[in-house]
Scaffold this motif. Structure first.
Motif, PDB file in Angstrom:
ATOM      1  N   LEU A  10      63.569 -43.092  20.531  1.00 49.88           N
ATOM      2  CA  LEU A  10      62.563 -43.066  19.477  1.00 49.88           C
ATOM      3  C   LEU A  10      62.529 -41.706  18.796  1.00 49.88           C
ATOM      4  CD1 LEU A  10      60.209 -44.320  17.932  1.00 49.88           C
ATOM      5  CD2 LEU A  10      58.694 -43.547  19.778  1.00 49.88           C
ATOM      6  N   LEU A  11      62.533 -40.625  19.580  1.00 43.19           N
ATOM      7  CA  LEU A  11      62.508 -39.293  18.979  1.00 43.19           C
ATOM      8  C   LEU A  11      63.719 -39.075  18.084  1.00 43.19           C
ATOM      9  CD1 LEU A  11      61.409 -36.442  18.631  1.00 43.19           C
ATOM     10  CD2 LEU A  11      62.626 -35.797  20.726  1.00 43.19           C
ATOM     11  N   ASN A  12      64.891 -39.477  18.545  1.00 42.97           N
ATOM     12  CA  ASN A  12      66.086 -39.281  17.726  1.00 42.97           C
ATOM     13  C   ASN A  12      66.087 -40.169  16.492  1.00 42.97           C
ATOM     14  OD1 ASN A  12      67.257 -37.212  19.185  1.00 42.97           O
ATOM     15  ND2 ASN A  12      68.345 -38.592  20.557  1.00 42.97           N
ATOM     16  N   ALA A  13      65.455 -41.334  16.600  1.00 43.09           N
ATOM     17  CA  ALA A  13      65.303 -42.178  15.416  1.00 43.09           C
ATOM     18  C   ALA A  13      64.410 -41.504  14.387  1.00 43.09           C
ATOM     19  CB  ALA A  13      64.725 -43.535  15.811  1.00 43.09           C
ATOM     20  N   ILE A  14      63.322 -40.891  14.851  1.00 42.89           N
ATOM     21  CA  ILE A  14      62.416 -40.173  13.941  1.00 42.89           C
ATOM     22  C   ILE A  14      63.155 -39.020  13.274  1.00 42.89           C
ATOM     23  CG2 ILE A  14      60.382 -38.675  13.873  1.00 42.89           C
ATOM     24  CD1 ILE A  14      59.172 -40.501  16.071  1.00 42.89           C
ATOM     25  N   LEU A  15      63.894 -38.242  14.066  1.00 41.82           N
ATOM     26  CA  LEU A  15      64.648 -37.126  13.498  1.00 41.82           C
ATOM     27  C   LEU A  15      65.646 -37.620  12.458  1.00 41.82           C
ATOM     28  CD1 LEU A  15      65.291 -35.067  16.757  1.00 41.82           C
ATOM     29  CD2 LEU A  15      63.766 -34.449  14.876  1.00 41.82           C
ATOM     30  N   SER A  16      66.286 -38.734  12.750  1.00 43.37           N
ATOM     31  CA  SER A  16      67.263 -39.279  11.806  1.00 43.37           C
ATOM     32  C   SER A  16      66.615 -39.654  10.484  1.00 43.37           C
ATOM     33  CB  SER A  16      67.953 -40.503  12.421  1.00 43.37           C
ATOM     34  OG  SER A  16      68.840 -41.098  11.506  1.00 43.37           O
ATOM     35  N   LEU A  38      62.681 -28.251  14.811  1.00 44.87           N
ATOM     36  CA  LEU A  38      63.662 -28.886  13.937  1.00 44.87           C
ATOM     37  C   LEU A  38      63.070 -29.233  12.582  1.00 44.87           C
ATOM     38  CD1 LEU A  38      65.272 -31.189  16.638  1.00 44.87           C
ATOM     39  CD2 LEU A  38      66.327 -29.187  15.593  1.00 44.87           C
ATOM     40  N   MET A  39      61.854 -29.740  12.571  1.00 45.61           N
ATOM     41  CA  MET A  39      61.212 -30.100  11.304  1.00 45.61           C
ATOM     42  C   MET A  39      60.907 -28.854  10.477  1.00 45.61           C
ATOM     43  SD  MET A  39      60.655 -33.544  11.105  1.00 45.61           S
ATOM     44  CE  MET A  39      59.088 -33.964  10.356  1.00 45.61           C
ATOM     45  N   ARG A  40      60.418 -27.807  11.134  1.00 41.66           N
ATOM     46  CA  ARG A  40      60.147 -26.558  10.412  1.00 41.66           C
ATOM     47  C   ARG A  40      61.406 -26.024   9.737  1.00 41.66           C
ATOM     48  NH1 ARG A  40      56.618 -22.695  14.490  1.00 41.66           N
ATOM     49  NH2 ARG A  40      54.521 -23.308  13.799  1.00 41.66           N
ATOM     50  N   SER A  41      62.559 -26.188  10.393  1.00 43.67           N
ATOM     51  CA  SER A  41      63.800 -25.657   9.828  1.00 43.67           C
ATOM     52  C   SER A  41      64.150 -26.312   8.499  1.00 43.67           C
ATOM     53  CB  SER A  41      64.951 -25.860  10.819  1.00 43.67           C
ATOM     54  OG  SER A  41      65.328 -27.226  10.906  1.00 43.67           O
ATOM     55  N   LYS A  42      63.572 -27.464   8.241  1.00 42.11           N
ATOM     56  CA  LYS A  42      63.823 -28.179   6.992  1.00 42.11           C
ATOM     57  C   LYS A  42      62.620 -28.120   6.059  1.00 42.11           C
ATOM     58  CE  LYS A  42      66.065 -32.395   5.363  1.00 42.11           C
ATOM     59  NZ  LYS A  42      66.506 -33.773   5.689  1.00 42.11           N
ATOM     60  N   GLY A  43      61.623 -27.302   6.414  1.00 40.77           N
ATOM     61  CA  GLY A  43      60.438 -27.180   5.572  1.00 40.77           C
ATOM     62  C   GLY A  43      59.496 -28.346   5.680  1.00 40.77           C
ATOM     63  N   GLN A  62      65.455 -35.195  -4.549  1.00 35.94           N
ATOM     64  CA  GLN A  62      65.555 -36.261  -3.581  1.00 35.94           C
ATOM     65  C   GLN A  62      64.213 -36.963  -3.452  1.00 35.94           C
ATOM     66  OE1 GLN A  62      66.867 -34.374  -0.005  1.00 35.94           O
ATOM     67  NE2 GLN A  62      68.951 -34.085  -0.736  1.00 35.94           N
ATOM     68  N   ALA A  63      64.263 -38.176  -2.892  1.00 33.33           N
ATOM     69  CA  ALA A  63      63.025 -38.923  -2.684  1.00 33.33           C
ATOM     70  C   ALA A  63      62.147 -38.198  -1.670  1.00 33.33           C
ATOM     71  CB  ALA A  63      63.356 -40.327  -2.175  1.00 33.33           C
ATOM     72  N   ALA A  64      60.856 -38.388  -1.788  1.00 31.16           N
ATOM     73  CA  ALA A  64      59.915 -37.745  -0.879  1.00 31.16           C
ATOM     74  C   ALA A  64      60.141 -38.229   0.550  1.00 31.16           C
ATOM     75  CB  ALA A  64      58.490 -38.058  -1.317  1.00 31.16           C
ATOM     76  N   SER A  65      59.857 -37.348   1.508  1.00 33.99           N
ATOM     77  CA  SER A  65      59.998 -37.705   2.917  1.00 33.99           C
ATOM     78  C   SER A  65      58.939 -38.732   3.302  1.00 33.99           C
ATOM     79  CB  SER A  65      59.853 -36.463   3.784  1.00 33.99           C
ATOM     80  OG  SER A  65      60.893 -35.552   3.544  1.00 33.99           O
ATOM     81  N   PRO A  66      59.233 -39.542   4.310  1.00 33.02           N
ATOM     82  CA  PRO A  66      58.207 -40.474   4.786  1.00 33.02           C
ATOM     83  C   PRO A  66      57.107 -39.739   5.536  1.00 33.02           C
ATOM     84  CG  PRO A  66      60.119 -40.526   6.220  1.00 33.02           C
ATOM     85  CD  PRO A  66      60.490 -39.655   5.057  1.00 33.02           C
ATOM     86  N   HIS A  67      56.005 -40.417   5.756  1.00 34.58           N
ATOM     87  CA  HIS A  67      54.937 -39.914   6.611  1.00 34.58           C
ATOM     88  C   HIS A  67      54.871 -40.833   7.827  1.00 34.58           C
ATOM     89  CE1 HIS A  67      53.273 -36.853   3.889  1.00 34.58           C
ATOM     90  NE2 HIS A  67      53.627 -37.686   2.932  1.00 34.58           N
ATOM     91  N   ILE A  68      55.121 -40.266   9.001  1.00 33.64           N
ATOM     92  CA  ILE A  68      55.149 -41.039  10.238  1.00 33.64           C
ATOM     93  C   ILE A  68      53.995 -40.578  11.116  1.00 33.64           C
ATOM     94  CG2 ILE A  68      56.468 -41.588  12.312  1.00 33.64           C
ATOM     95  CD1 ILE A  68      59.018 -41.137  10.686  1.00 33.64           C
ATOM     96  N   VAL A  69      53.200 -41.528  11.573  1.00 33.50           N
ATOM     97  CA  VAL A  69      52.063 -41.238  12.448  1.00 33.50           C
ATOM     98  C   VAL A  69      52.323 -41.933  13.781  1.00 33.50           C
ATOM     99  CG1 VAL A  69      49.572 -41.376  12.775  1.00 33.50           C
ATOM    100  CG2 VAL A  69      50.512 -41.092  10.459  1.00 33.50           C
ATOM    101  N   PHE A  74      64.356 -38.166   9.003  1.00 32.27           N
ATOM    102  CA  PHE A  74      64.144 -36.956   8.211  1.00 32.27           C
ATOM    103  C   PHE A  74      65.450 -36.211   7.945  1.00 32.27           C
ATOM    104  CE2 PHE A  74      59.913 -37.557  10.148  1.00 32.27           C
ATOM    105  CZ  PHE A  74      59.148 -37.567   8.989  1.00 32.27           C
ATOM    106  N   GLY A  75      66.574 -36.862   8.232  1.00 29.60           N
ATOM    107  CA  GLY A  75      67.863 -36.238   7.973  1.00 29.60           C
ATOM    108  C   GLY A  75      68.220 -35.141   8.951  1.00 29.60           C
ATOM    109  N   LEU A  76      67.641 -35.161  10.150  1.00 28.28           N
ATOM    110  CA  LEU A  76      67.901 -34.141  11.160  1.00 28.28           C
ATOM    111  C   LEU A  76      68.799 -34.696  12.261  1.00 28.28           C
ATOM    112  CD1 LEU A  76      64.255 -32.812  11.342  1.00 28.28           C
ATOM    113  CD2 LEU A  76      66.235 -31.484  10.567  1.00 28.28           C
ATOM    114  N   PRO A  77      69.587 -33.834  12.911  1.00 32.99           N
ATOM    115  CA  PRO A  77      70.487 -34.302  13.974  1.00 32.99           C
ATOM    116  C   PRO A  77      69.709 -34.689  15.223  1.00 32.99           C
ATOM    117  CG  PRO A  77      70.526 -31.914  13.856  1.00 32.99           C
ATOM    118  CD  PRO A  77      69.698 -32.381  12.679  1.00 32.99           C
ATOM    119  N   PRO A  78      70.301 -35.526  16.076  1.00 37.49           N
ATOM    120  CA  PRO A  78      69.615 -35.911  17.309  1.00 37.49           C
ATOM    121  C   PRO A  78      69.489 -34.732  18.259  1.00 37.49           C
ATOM    122  CG  PRO A  78      71.866 -36.736  17.312  1.00 37.49           C
ATOM    123  CD  PRO A  78      71.609 -36.191  15.939  1.00 37.49           C
ATOM    124  N   VAL A  79      68.491 -34.809  19.128  1.00 41.60           N
ATOM    125  CA  VAL A  79      68.310 -33.790  20.156  1.00 41.60           C
ATOM    126  C   VAL A  79      69.390 -33.975  21.205  1.00 41.60           C
ATOM    127  CG1 VAL A  79      66.776 -32.969  21.979  1.00 41.60           C
ATOM    128  CG2 VAL A  79      65.833 -33.627  19.775  1.00 41.60           C
TER     129      VAL A  79
END
Length: 335
Positions: free
Chosen positions: A285-291, A109-114, A29-36, A293-298
């Motif tokens: 915003l948090l749920n947009a960030i999670l999305s 949540l992010m740790r669960s996906k490495g 898969q394509a590399a994950s984005p980097h969000i600051v 990275f392919g993660l479900p919303p909080v």
């Protein structure tokens, strides 16, 4: 010729199967984005946008995307920081750093996906520091602006020095190519536009100018990094505004009651001034960030805080790098 074609087919099939196995049963898969994500303090939308005391931030706003109907969740500061890592702050309306929160966080949540998350805090004396302030008498760092240390399982995590960092570590991570997938950057009291005893001046104009200079320096450092150039996003937001409500939004049944604040979005893949006027807040915003990275919303009980498609991919939907408004009728102007 037919034999050669069959051999080529089987070699191609074998190579594809090998890649499939080595990737753990998934094709590459394509590399994950980097969000600051930079978090500044206590300034409403009209105090920043158009203010000559913030020339750098206004230059960014004039050349990138600005959300004009973005809201903090509540007052005072601490619950808003919790919202930005967990999408919930319970019933808190206090800045007391002895409060503790137990819900899931973006770090879990992010740790669960490495994937990696790091917080970079100006004034933090060393990685993993869990004291309430530093220095003690005229602090630059305060724990109420470090939500990771308000969650007991993270506060007592033996690995906390891997995600709780002094700001200076960000410069090293940028130069070494170790920028995490998601970084929270929190200036100290004299650079976040809040103020404190350590500051040379606590006049509002002076605090805004100091914060603007800080942002000019650190945004430039992020933009020069090779990792960010390959598909990065910089988000700049304020924890709360100086006012309790921002009319005409106070009378609406919306969760964000911490005042209207700016959200500036800078990407490495596109530029051009755009404004987006649909309602959004820290939870969205948090749920947009999670999305991204392919993660479900909080799950936090607010229907309006589920990911509504405010930030979507650009015309390259597989690179996962770009926040962009979905609706074609959004008020936009490009330069």
């Amino acid at each position: 010729m037919r034999l050669f074609s069959r051999v080529a087919f089987f070699l191609s099939f074998f190579l594809s199967l090998t890649l499939f196995v080595l990737s753990g049963g998934r094709m590459a898969q394509a590399a994950s984005p980097h969000i600051v994500l930079f978090i500044l303090e206590n300034k409403g939308f009209s105090q920043i946008i158009g203010n000559p005391d913030a020339p750098f931030l206004n230059q960014l706003a004039n050349n990138n995307m600005v959300m004009t109907n973005y809201h903090a969740m509540t007052h005072p500061s601490l619950p808003n920081y919790m919202e930005l890592i967990s999408g919930s702050s319970g019933t808190s309306h206090s800045d007391n750093p002895s409060q503790r929160f137990s819900g899931p966080t973006v770090l879990d949540l992010m740790r669960s996906k490495g994937l990696t998350v790091k917080g970079y805090f100006e004034g933090l004396p060393y990685a993993g520091f869990d004291g309430p302030r530093y220095p003690d008498h005229h602090p630059v760092y305060v724990q109420k602006h470090n939500p990771f240390m308000l969650v007991p399982r993270l506060r007592h995590d033996p690995r906390k020095s891997t995600f709780d960092h002094p700001l200076k570590d960000l410069e090293k991570d940028l130069s070494d190519g170790h920028l995490p997938e998601l970084a929270y950057v929190v200036p100290g009291l004299c650079h976040d536009m809040h103020g404190g005893r350590a500051c040379s001046s606590n006049r509002n104009a002076a605090l805004i100018r100091a914060g603007d200079r800080f942002m000019s320096s650190w945004v430039s450092k992020v933009e020069r990094s090779s990792q960010w150039k390959r598909g990065g996003v910089i988000l700049i937001v304020w924890d709360e505004s100086g006012r309790f409500f921002s009319r005409p939004f106070a009378d609406r049944h919306l969760p964000g009651k911490g005042g209207r604040v700016p959200l500036i979005c800078v990407t490495s893949t596109a530029s051009g001034h755009r404004t987006f006027s649909e309602y959004a807040d820290h939870r969205i915003l948090l749920n947009a960030i999670l999305s991204r990275f392919g993660l479900p919303p909080v799950a936090n009980g607010e229907k309006s805080s589920s990911f509504p498609g405010i930030f979507l991919e650009d015309r390259h939907p597989n690179d996962g790098t770009f926040f962009y408004p979905k609706r074609a009728d959004t008020v936009q102007s490009q330069r």
